[in-house]
Enzyme design. Structure first.
Site, PDB file in Angstrom:
ATOM      1  N   ASN A  10      33.509  42.584  33.828  1.00 17.10           N
ATOM      2  CA  ASN A  10      32.877  41.524  34.623  1.00 17.10           C
ATOM      3  C   ASN A  10      31.650  42.142  35.280  1.00 17.10           C
ATOM      4  O   ASN A  10      31.767  42.887  36.249  1.00 17.10           O
ATOM      5  CB  ASN A  10      33.863  40.987  35.666  1.00 17.10           C
ATOM      6  CG  ASN A  10      33.220  39.990  36.611  1.00 17.10           C
ATOM      7  OD1 ASN A  10      32.154  39.442  36.325  1.00 17.10           O
ATOM      8  ND2 ASN A  10      33.862  39.747  37.741  1.00 17.10           N
ATOM      9  N   LYS A  12      29.300  40.773  36.966  1.00 13.86           N
ATOM     10  CA  LYS A  12      28.867  40.156  38.232  1.00 13.86           C
ATOM     11  C   LYS A  12      27.352  39.922  38.181  1.00 13.86           C
ATOM     12  O   LYS A  12      26.853  39.449  37.165  1.00 13.86           O
ATOM     13  CB  LYS A  12      29.331  40.997  39.416  1.00 13.86           C
ATOM     14  CG  LYS A  12      30.848  41.240  39.361  1.00 13.86           C
ATOM     15  CD  LYS A  12      31.417  41.850  40.603  1.00 13.86           C
ATOM     16  CE  LYS A  12      32.928  42.034  40.438  1.00 13.86           C
ATOM     17  NZ  LYS A  12      33.567  42.500  41.676  1.00 13.86           N
ATOM     18  N   HIS A  96      37.414  33.456  40.485  1.00 13.25           N
ATOM     19  CA  HIS A  96      37.274  34.796  41.048  1.00 13.25           C
ATOM     20  C   HIS A  96      37.177  34.695  42.568  1.00 13.25           C
ATOM     21  O   HIS A  96      36.606  33.747  43.107  1.00 13.25           O
ATOM     22  CB  HIS A  96      36.030  35.477  40.476  1.00 13.25           C
ATOM     23  CG  HIS A  96      35.987  36.948  40.731  1.00 13.25           C
ATOM     24  ND1 HIS A  96      35.619  37.471  41.945  1.00 13.25           N
ATOM     25  CD2 HIS A  96      36.281  38.009  39.932  1.00 13.25           C
ATOM     26  CE1 HIS A  96      35.686  38.794  41.886  1.00 13.25           C
ATOM     27  NE2 HIS A  96      36.084  39.144  40.682  1.00 13.25           N
ATOM     28  N   GLU A 168      43.935  39.845  40.709  1.00  8.33           N
ATOM     29  CA  GLU A 168      43.018  40.737  41.405  1.00  8.33           C
ATOM     30  C   GLU A 168      43.262  40.653  42.908  1.00  8.33           C
ATOM     31  O   GLU A 168      42.769  39.725  43.560  1.00  8.33           O
ATOM     32  CB  GLU A 168      41.562  40.347  41.122  1.00  8.33           C
ATOM     33  CG  GLU A 168      41.079  40.658  39.735  1.00  8.33           C
ATOM     34  CD  GLU A 168      39.557  40.735  39.692  1.00  8.33           C
ATOM     35  OE1 GLU A 168      39.043  41.769  39.257  1.00  8.33           O
ATOM     36  OE2 GLU A 168      38.896  39.783  40.106  1.00  8.33           O
ATOM     37  N   SER A 214      39.299  47.670  41.047  1.00  9.42           N
ATOM     38  CA  SER A 214      39.028  49.108  40.949  1.00  9.42           C
ATOM     39  C   SER A 214      39.726  49.751  39.751  1.00  9.42           C
ATOM     40  O   SER A 214      40.235  50.870  39.828  1.00  9.42           O
ATOM     41  CB  SER A 214      39.399  49.825  42.255  1.00  9.42           C
ATOM     42  OG  SER A 214      38.650  49.297  43.337  1.00  9.42           O
ATOM     43  N   GLY A 235      35.194  45.652  36.974  1.00 10.25           N
ATOM     44  CA  GLY A 235      33.866  45.450  37.529  1.00 10.25           C
ATOM     45  C   GLY A 235      32.957  46.627  37.263  1.00 10.25           C
ATOM     46  O   GLY A 235      32.444  46.811  36.164  1.00 10.25           O
TER      47      GLY A 235
END
Length: 252
Positions: A10, A12, A96, A168, A214, A235
């Site tokens: 992802n 972002k 999200h 998440e 993480s 991420g």
């Protein structure tokens, strides 16, 4: 039931089209066999065309980071699921915590988006997860189960079998803190049991559940060793070709 693991980056609000093309060029010939691990990058809308073109003919699947629940109309700044399908996109992340928090998206919005995504032949990655306050109050299971029930409302068993759920915990996103593999497994197991309660055992065995928060090369193997964790939503560690390749090739 053998579920194909799915590792999704992802990005972002990172990467431009030139960086996107360079990234794909660096990874496209080193991705695992898609029958072993599904490799996915979810990119900002402005990068999707570059990503699609660069990934053509490779094992890299492409996802969007969000969409609207209408195909077209007077919705300035939104992204159409219909157009995403026409572009050749495979997946769409919805729900999200950053969308829920910064943009005030509700469980109802996420449910509408899931239905619109399926109506256009795409697959949603539905995110869920609790805050640190909720976990410290020992209410994380009630919170996440509530999110799952709301997101799946009105979806068929076949649809749920084909979607991805990403757990998440908000307190682990971008903080360097990671839920322990046991904490992650415990919640992913609860999510699977919730799907079983809502639908049936077959649907629960089919649905793929990711852990996000993480995730990095140093912890991906331990997380993926858990029976109810079928992938990672990653991420920062997905922004560099080297670390992304370590993640998707975790079985090697």
């Amino acid at each position: 039931m053998s579920r194909t693991p799915i590792i999704a980056g992802n990005w972002k609000l990172h990467m431009n089209p030139e960086q996107t093309a360079e990234f794909v060029d660096a990874v496209k010939d080193k991705l695992p066999d898609p029958s072993k691990v599904e490799s996915l990058i979810c990119a900002p809308a402005v990068d999707l065309d570059a990503l699609r073109k660069a990934a053509k003919g490779s094992n890299l699947h492409i996802g969007a980071e969000n969409c609207y629940f209408e195909d077209e109309g007077a919705y300035t700044g939104e992204t159409s699921p219909k157009v995403l399908k026409e572009m050749g996109i495979d997946y769409v992340i919805i729900g999200h915590s950053e969308r829920r928090g910064y943009f005030h998206e509700t469980d109802e919005d996420i449910n509408k988006k899931a239905k619109a995504i399926f109506a256009n032949g795409l697959k949603p990655i539905i995110c869920c997860g609790e805050s640190l306050e909720t976990r410290e109050a020992n209410k994380q299971e009630d919170w996440v189960v509530g999110q799952i029930k709301a997101a799946l409302d009105g979806l068929t068993a076949e649809q749920v079998s084909n979607l991805v759920i990403a757990y998440e915990p908000i307190w682990a996103i971008g903080t360097g803190k990671t839920a322990s593999s046991d904490q992650a497994e415990e919640m992913c197991k609860t999510i699977r049991e919730t799907v079983k309660d809502l639908y049936n055992e077959e649907t629960a065995e089919n649905v793929r559940i990711q852990y996000g928060g993480s995730v990095k090369p140093a912890n991906v193997k331990e997380l993926m060793s858990k029976p109810d964790i079928d992938g990672g939503l990653v991420g920062g560690a997905s922004l560099k070709p080297e670390s992304y390749l370590e993640l998707v090739n975790y079985q090697d």
